[in-house]
Scaffold this motif. Structure first.
Motif, PDB file in Angstrom:
ATOM      1  N   SER A 161     -13.346  -3.645   5.967  1.00  0.00           N
ATOM      2  CA  SER A 161     -11.954  -4.274   5.504  1.00  0.00           C
ATOM      3  C   SER A 161     -11.186  -3.370   6.120  1.00  0.00           C
ATOM      4  CB  SER A 161     -11.766  -4.336   3.936  1.00  0.00           C
ATOM      5  OG  SER A 161     -10.410  -4.363   3.588  1.00  0.00           O
ATOM      6  N   ASP A 162     -10.034  -4.043   7.000  1.00  0.00           N
ATOM      7  CA  ASP A 162      -8.754  -3.090   7.413  1.00  0.00           C
ATOM      8  C   ASP A 162      -7.985  -2.752   6.243  1.00  0.00           C
ATOM      9  OD1 ASP A 162      -9.436  -3.319  10.050  1.00  0.00           O
ATOM     10  OD2 ASP A 162      -8.312  -5.252  10.611  1.00  0.00           O
ATOM     11  N   LEU A 163      -7.809  -3.333   5.278  1.00  0.00           N
ATOM     12  CA  LEU A 163      -7.143  -2.854   4.167  1.00  0.00           C
ATOM     13  C   LEU A 163      -7.789  -1.382   3.578  1.00  0.00           C
ATOM     14  CD1 LEU A 163      -6.228  -5.961   1.660  1.00  0.00           C
ATOM     15  CD2 LEU A 163      -4.638  -4.286   3.150  1.00  0.00           C
ATOM     16  N   VAL A 164      -9.051  -1.346   3.632  1.00  0.00           N
ATOM     17  CA  VAL A 164      -9.717  -0.217   3.026  1.00  0.00           C
ATOM     18  C   VAL A 164      -9.281   1.097   4.162  1.00  0.00           C
ATOM     19  CG1 VAL A 164     -11.836   1.040   2.563  1.00  0.00           C
ATOM     20  CG2 VAL A 164     -11.171  -1.111   1.600  1.00  0.00           C
ATOM     21  N   LEU A 165      -9.272   0.505   5.482  1.00  0.00           N
ATOM     22  CA  LEU A 165      -9.368   1.571   6.343  1.00  0.00           C
ATOM     23  C   LEU A 165      -7.718   2.084   6.469  1.00  0.00           C
ATOM     24  CD1 LEU A 165     -11.764   0.340   9.230  1.00  0.00           C
ATOM     25  CD2 LEU A 165     -12.030   2.094   7.455  1.00  0.00           C
ATOM     26  N   ALA A 166      -6.814   1.074   6.235  1.00  0.00           N
ATOM     27  CA  ALA A 166      -5.572   1.374   6.406  1.00  0.00           C
ATOM     28  C   ALA A 166      -5.141   2.217   5.077  1.00  0.00           C
ATOM     29  CB  ALA A 166      -4.557  -0.226   6.234  1.00  0.00           C
ATOM     30  N   ALA A 167      -5.794   1.932   3.836  1.00  0.00           N
ATOM     31  CA  ALA A 167      -5.309   2.792   2.851  1.00  0.00           C
ATOM     32  C   ALA A 167      -5.991   4.175   2.969  1.00  0.00           C
ATOM     33  CB  ALA A 167      -6.077   2.225   1.272  1.00  0.00           C
ATOM     34  N   ALA A 168      -7.002   4.542   3.692  1.00  0.00           N
ATOM     35  CA  ALA A 168      -7.490   5.630   4.104  1.00  0.00           C
ATOM     36  C   ALA A 168      -6.552   6.304   5.116  1.00  0.00           C
ATOM     37  CB  ALA A 168      -8.667   5.463   4.874  1.00  0.00           C
ATOM     38  N   ALA A 169      -5.702   5.782   5.805  1.00  0.00           N
ATOM     39  CA  ALA A 169      -4.690   6.277   6.724  1.00  0.00           C
ATOM     40  C   ALA A 169      -3.808   6.873   6.132  1.00  0.00           C
ATOM     41  CB  ALA A 169      -4.632   5.231   7.828  1.00  0.00           C
ATOM     42  N   ILE A 170      -3.333   5.914   4.846  1.00  0.00           N
ATOM     43  CA  ILE A 170      -2.089   6.357   4.193  1.00  0.00           C
ATOM     44  C   ILE A 170      -2.345   7.492   3.329  1.00  0.00           C
ATOM     45  CG2 ILE A 170      -0.497   5.336   2.208  1.00  0.00           C
ATOM     46  CD1 ILE A 170      -0.917   2.564   3.783  1.00  0.00           C
ATOM     47  N   VAL A 194      -9.342   3.722  -2.909  1.00  0.00           N
ATOM     48  CA  VAL A 194      -9.058   4.621  -1.825  1.00  0.00           C
ATOM     49  C   VAL A 194      -7.794   5.513  -2.189  1.00  0.00           C
ATOM     50  CG1 VAL A 194      -8.392   5.226   0.507  1.00  0.00           C
ATOM     51  CG2 VAL A 194      -9.940   3.476   0.002  1.00  0.00           C
ATOM     52  N   LEU A 195      -6.726   4.836  -2.744  1.00  0.00           N
ATOM     53  CA  LEU A 195      -5.674   5.693  -2.969  1.00  0.00           C
ATOM     54  C   LEU A 195      -5.604   6.448  -4.281  1.00  0.00           C
ATOM     55  CD1 LEU A 195      -2.892   2.776  -2.594  1.00  0.00           C
ATOM     56  CD2 LEU A 195      -3.773   4.530  -0.943  1.00  0.00           C
ATOM     57  N   MET A 196      -6.478   5.808  -5.276  1.00  0.00           N
ATOM     58  CA  MET A 196      -6.575   6.745  -6.421  1.00  0.00           C
ATOM     59  C   MET A 196      -7.679   7.877  -6.512  1.00  0.00           C
ATOM     60  SD  MET A 196      -4.732   5.201  -8.890  1.00  0.00           S
ATOM     61  CE  MET A 196      -3.789   3.373  -9.105  1.00  0.00           C
ATOM     62  N   ASN A 197      -8.342   7.854  -5.495  1.00  0.00           N
ATOM     63  CA  ASN A 197      -9.626   8.919  -5.283  1.00  0.00           C
ATOM     64  C   ASN A 197      -9.128   9.981  -4.207  1.00  0.00           C
ATOM     65  OD1 ASN A 197     -12.172   8.507  -6.786  1.00  0.00           O
ATOM     66  ND2 ASN A 197     -11.309   6.427  -6.287  1.00  0.00           N
ATOM     67  N   LEU A 253       0.723  -1.182   0.039  1.00  0.00           N
ATOM     68  CA  LEU A 253      -0.163  -0.084   0.034  1.00  0.00           C
ATOM     69  C   LEU A 253       0.952   1.244  -0.108  1.00  0.00           C
ATOM     70  CD1 LEU A 253      -3.002  -0.686   2.586  1.00  0.00           C
ATOM     71  CD2 LEU A 253      -3.143  -0.421   0.147  1.00  0.00           C
ATOM     72  N   GLU A 254       1.692   1.385   0.724  1.00  0.00           N
ATOM     73  CA  GLU A 254       2.744   2.421   0.819  1.00  0.00           C
ATOM     74  C   GLU A 254       3.617   2.556  -0.274  1.00  0.00           C
ATOM     75  OE1 GLU A 254       4.786   1.455   4.600  1.00  0.00           O
ATOM     76  OE2 GLU A 254       3.358   2.450   5.730  1.00  0.00           O
ATOM     77  N   THR A 255       4.012   1.426  -0.923  1.00  0.00           N
ATOM     78  CA  THR A 255       4.725   1.905  -2.323  1.00  0.00           C
ATOM     79  C   THR A 255       3.635   2.199  -3.294  1.00  0.00           C
ATOM     80  OG1 THR A 255       6.051   0.118  -1.885  1.00  0.00           O
ATOM     81  CG2 THR A 255       5.866   0.533  -4.108  1.00  0.00           C
ATOM     82  N   ALA A 256       2.724   1.605  -3.369  1.00  0.00           N
ATOM     83  CA  ALA A 256       1.648   2.121  -4.399  1.00  0.00           C
ATOM     84  C   ALA A 256       1.070   3.580  -4.201  1.00  0.00           C
ATOM     85  CB  ALA A 256       0.528   1.158  -4.310  1.00  0.00           C
ATOM     86  N   ALA A 257       1.056   4.032  -2.822  1.00  0.00           N
ATOM     87  CA  ALA A 257       0.517   5.368  -2.548  1.00  0.00           C
ATOM     88  C   ALA A 257       1.561   6.265  -3.148  1.00  0.00           C
ATOM     89  CB  ALA A 257       0.059   5.331  -1.046  1.00  0.00           C
ATOM     90  N   LYS A 258       2.908   5.703  -2.679  1.00  0.00           N
ATOM     91  CA  LYS A 258       4.005   6.935  -3.132  1.00  0.00           C
ATOM     92  C   LYS A 258       3.964   7.002  -4.833  1.00  0.00           C
ATOM     93  CE  LYS A 258       8.991   7.824  -2.550  1.00  0.00           C
ATOM     94  NZ  LYS A 258       9.084   8.376  -3.978  1.00  0.00           N
ATOM     95  N   ARG A 259       4.159   6.022  -5.400  1.00  0.00           N
ATOM     96  CA  ARG A 259       3.949   6.374  -6.727  1.00  0.00           C
ATOM     97  C   ARG A 259       2.648   7.023  -7.292  1.00  0.00           C
ATOM     98  NH1 ARG A 259       7.402   3.216  -9.651  1.00  0.00           N
ATOM     99  NH2 ARG A 259       6.113   3.493 -11.327  1.00  0.00           N
TER     100      ARG A 259
END
Length: 449
Positions: free
Chosen positions: A181-190, A154-157, A100-106
């Motif tokens: 989903s914890d993944l969705v909430l984690a993406a929101a945090a990132i 989440v990341l893309m929007n 998630l963090e790698t994708a978010a940075k890119r």
């Protein structure tokens, strides 16, 4: 000419020939897709919008309990704070957090290149013209929820909104049967989401559009959803901005026949597994290669967990199209204006100038469309159903506004005032003409009109 190639029991894939006199009609039939909403859906959505507008949180709770099988009694029960998002980020496995963090940075790095700046220029007489770029104050992103997990949405929007400088980013995500989903909430945090509300459907769109005591009204709503969400977004457009009314996912692949047919087949299936209405099309001048991809589809489909969905998509809306050459393939692609376009050929860059209409273009044999869905960097929210002819991917520019700047010097007001007054009188708008003339330099003895 159109026919269907049987490659497995109950499985047929449409074959078209771009050189056939019947091709134009066959292609129109292949691309035909009805709107996302029918009268029943629109009627239900209209009622939900009316109720949320009139009753606010009470209506949101009522519809959420009914549709998502929950037992909310207070509005604060569907609100998540920053601490809960941070806790989800800590709970997910380390490899998923790293991804998630790698994708978010890119995604962030790519979208920073889209930032627009304000500009001005001064004319010889001192008049200043320009454009001021400002971010929106508050936006809402819709993310599908429940058992489904779409952290990439989440990341893309959210990230482009953050890069644009939006003051506050809100997120709505349904939690049917209290599953989230914890993944969705984690993406929101990132991604830097400020607040999360565990509501979905048309009631969530209504809450964002009208505002309630708990959910602030936003300036724009973005993000994918089901037919009720799409219908609600269409209905509130004008009160708030929206990104688009998205149709089914699409992929169009142009291949010269030299790429591994398994690679191409799986690229087609990567969209087909989304839903039964998704569309996957392959264009190639090599008839033998089309046959090889058909065999690969037969082989690879059997191993997919979503085999039934992917098969229905391929049978109903998929196609293998024989073209004369790559140039003709590009002509057909421009006519289709696909959401995703893969150009799997030698020296793909030389064909890029000829590609006029596509949401995202994937060049080369090693560039799978799936990379764009998650982590390449460009946004995966793309125009569908041929709207790439006039629409663009979601980006930072969707969260920025442009205001024109006009500053007239006395000399500029005199010059422009005479022109404006002449045109206003020609349109029969006397107050416009007089307003402009008040700033015109008066000659001796002239009287104000």
């Amino acid at each position: 000419m159109q026919f269907r190639l049987k490659i497995m029991s109950d499985f047929f894939i449409r074959r078209l020939d771009a050189g056939s006199s019947e091709f134009s009609g066959d292609l129109e039939q292949l691309l035909a897709w009805e709107s996302v909403a029918d009268q029943r859906v629109e009627s239900a959505v209209a009622e939900i919008l009316r109720e949320v507008k009139a009753r606010g949180d009470a209506a949101v709770i009522e519809y959420t309990n009914r549709f998502d099988r929950r037992h909310l009694s207070r509005a604060d029960a569907f609100c998540l704070d920053q601490a809960e998002l941070a806790a989800a980020l800590e709970r997910i496995p380390a490899d998923k957090r790293a991804a998630l963090e790698t994708a978010a940075k890119r995604v962030r790095d790519y979208h920073e290149h889209q930032l627009q700046s304000s500009w001005q220029y001064r004319e010889a007489d001192g008049t200043v013209l320009g454009q001021q770029i400002t971010p929106m104050e508050r936006v809402g992103i819709y993310v599908p929820g429940g058992k489904a997990s779409y952290p990439s949405s989440v990341l893309m929007n959210a990230i482009p909104a953050r890069v644009a400088g939006v003051d506050e980013v809100l997120m709505v995500v349904p939690a049917p049967d209290n599953q989230l989903s914890d993944l969705v909430l984690a993406a929101a945090a990132i991604a830097g989401v400020d607040k999360v509300f565990t509501i979905g459907g048309a009631q969530a769109v209504a809450a964002l559009a009208f505002g309630t005591a708990t959910v602030p009204r936003v300036d724009k709503i973005v993000g994918p959803g089901n037919v009720f969400v799409a219908s609600a977004k269409r209905a509130v457009f004008g009160r708030v901005a929206i990104d688009m009314i998205a149709g089914p996912s699409e992929i169009l692949v142009i291949c010269d026949g030299k790429t591994d047919p398994d690679w191409i087949a799986m690229d087609l299936l990567s969209q087909a597994e989304h839903d039964e209405q998704a569309q996957s099309i392959l264009l190639s001048p090599d008839a033998g290669f089309l046959d090889a991809v058909a065999r690969s589809l037969e082989k690879l489909l059997k191993a997919l967990p979503r085999e039934d969905i992917a098969m229905r998509s391929i049978v109903d809306r998929g196609a293998l199209i024989l073209v004369r050459d790559i140039e003709q393939a590009i002509d057909v692609a421009n006519r289709i204006a696909p959401e995703h376009l893969e150009v799997s050929v030698d020296e793909p860059e030389r064909y890029l100038p000829r590609i006029r209409h596509a949401g995202a273009i994937f060049l080369g044999r090693h560039t799978a469309e799936a990379l764009g869905d998650y982590c390449a960097g460009p946004n995966h929210v793309l125009p569908t159903s041929g709207t790439a002819r006039f629409s663009s991917p979601l980006g930072v520019y969707d969260f920025q506004k442009r205001s024109s700047i006009i500053y007239c010097s006395p000399q500029g007001a005199d010059t422009l005032g005479r022109v404006a007054a002449t045109l206003a009188k020609g349109e029969g708008l006397d107050a416009h003409a007089r307003s402009a003339e008040y700033r015109v330099v008066k000659t001796p003895g002239a009287e104000r009109g």
